[in-house]
Design an enzyme around this catalytic site. Structure first.
Site, PDB file in Angstrom:
ATOM      1  N   HIS A  36       0.843  -1.105   0.108  1.00 48.73           N
ATOM      2  CA  HIS A  36       0.114   0.119   0.175  1.00 48.73           C
ATOM      3  C   HIS A  36       1.036   1.140   0.028  1.00 48.73           C
ATOM      4  CE1 HIS A  36      -3.040   2.561   2.317  1.00 48.73           C
ATOM      5  NE2 HIS A  36      -3.445   2.463   0.877  1.00 48.73           N
ATOM      6  N   GLU A  73       0.924  -0.416  -5.007  1.00 48.02           N
ATOM      7  CA  GLU A  73      -0.026   0.680  -5.474  1.00 48.02           C
ATOM      8  C   GLU A  73       0.708   1.871  -4.866  1.00 48.02           C
ATOM      9  OE1 GLU A  73      -3.398   3.112  -3.879  1.00 48.02           O
ATOM     10  OE2 GLU A  73      -1.797   2.495  -2.844  1.00 48.02           O
ATOM     11  N   ASP A  85      -0.181   6.599  -5.371  1.00 52.11           N
ATOM     12  CA  ASP A  85      -1.288   7.411  -5.574  1.00 52.11           C
ATOM     13  C   ASP A  85      -0.429   8.663  -6.531  1.00 52.11           C
ATOM     14  OD1 ASP A  85      -3.393   6.607  -3.869  1.00 52.11           O
ATOM     15  OD2 ASP A  85      -1.901   7.044  -2.417  1.00 52.11           O
ATOM     16  N   GLU A 143      -2.997   4.635  -8.697  1.00 47.43           N
ATOM     17  CA  GLU A 143      -4.401   5.365  -8.180  1.00 47.43           C
ATOM     18  C   GLU A 143      -4.448   6.678  -8.861  1.00 47.43           C
ATOM     19  OE1 GLU A 143      -5.951   4.861  -4.208  1.00 47.43           O
ATOM     20  OE2 GLU A 143      -7.524   6.372  -4.925  1.00 47.43           O
ATOM     21  N   HIS A 186      -0.434  11.499  -2.041  1.00 49.19           N
ATOM     22  CA  HIS A 186      -1.995  10.771  -1.690  1.00 49.19           C
ATOM     23  C   HIS A 186      -3.131  12.062  -1.643  1.00 49.19           C
ATOM     24  CE1 HIS A 186      -5.412   9.391   1.012  1.00 49.19           C
ATOM     25  NE2 HIS A 186      -5.268   8.297   0.241  1.00 49.19           N
TER      26      HIS A 186
HETATM   27 MG    MG Z   1      -4.201   4.708  -3.023  1.00 47.13          MG
END
Ligand code: MG
Length: 246
Positions: free
Chosen positions: A12, A39, A41, A114, A54
């Site tokens: 994450h 993952e 952002d 993301e 993020h």
């Molecule tokens: Mg994310």
């Protein structure tokens, strides 16, 4: 049909809770811990450069202040994105997507990118990020793009139709099939904490990949992997579970 190259267990925000989120140090720690997937952002600087962060401001994760979308890439590059996680990470920067792509390639990490966009900017951000991903990942497994923002996913589909996309939701909606079809998404990404095993199984049974976030309990991770889901976790020490899902 576009394939999904994403391994089953995913770190994450780059390196889970072991490193400052969305930094190159995080990607390196994930790889060193045995993860093959991360993952992170991505949003745009004021001058349109995709960067890893993020929040919509830099306040929580860096030594600066202000909205990401109001700061240029050069301004973002001066911020310390590591010091808040601990002194040994001081000097880590907010990486550009280009930097992250290079490190993922060097370390053999598959990325779940993301896309995050301020309200009303999803179409622009989705298009720019998808174009950047398409240019940066010309060889090797393609990243999986995901977003809560359906405008961003639509724009990404137009900009780079070959890139796999996933729809991010909290609770799995009753109309998940229609929404995935309308957006031409390959996968459904949902909050493991608010969905029952039966709801997740219904999607998996339809042959649709499910990515569950953010699961940090060892037994819960194992249960989801055994059910056939992919799992995003903060706990890098769980890397070995990806080897024994069944
Ligand atoms: Mg994310």
């Amino acid at each position: 049909m576009r394939g999904l190259a994403l391994p089953r267990l995913i770190a994450h925000r780059g390196g889970g809770d072991g490193a400052p989120e969305n930094t190159l140090a995080a990607l390196r720690l994930a790889a060193a811990s045995g993860f093959r997937a991360v993952e992170f952002d991505v949003q745009l600087s004021a001058d349109g450069v995709p960067v890893l962060i993020h929040d919509d401001t830099v306040d929580r994760t860096t030594d600066g202040r202000g909205a990401v979308a109001a700061l240029s890439a050069a301004q973002l590059a001066t911020l310390d994105a590591g010091c808040r996680h601990g002194p040994r990470f001081a000097g880590e920067h907010i990486p550009t997507l280009a930097h992250a792509a290079r490190v993922c390639r060097e370390l053999g990490l598959v990325a779940n990118v993301e896309i995050k966009a301020p309200p009303g900017s999803g179409a622009r951000v989705g298009a720019v990020v998808a174009q950047a991903v398409a240019q940066l990942w010309r060889v090797g497994p393609l990243p999986l793009l995901s977003s809560f923002d359906e405008e961003a996913l639509r724009a990404a589909a137009l900009a780079a139709p070959h890139l796999p996309r996933g729809l991010l939701v909290e609770a799995i909606p009753a109309d998940w099939r229609a929404r995935l079809a309308a957006l031409d998404c390959l996968s459904l990404h949902c909050d493991a904490g608010v969905n029952t095993a039966a709801a997740i199984a219904e999607v998996l049974d339809a042959g649709v990949p499910v990515v569950c976030y953010t699961v940090n309990d060892r037994e819960a991770v194992l249960r989801l992997l055994r059910a056939g889901a992919r799992v995003i976790t903060d706990r890098l020490q769980l890397a070995a579970l990806s080897e024994s899902p069944s």
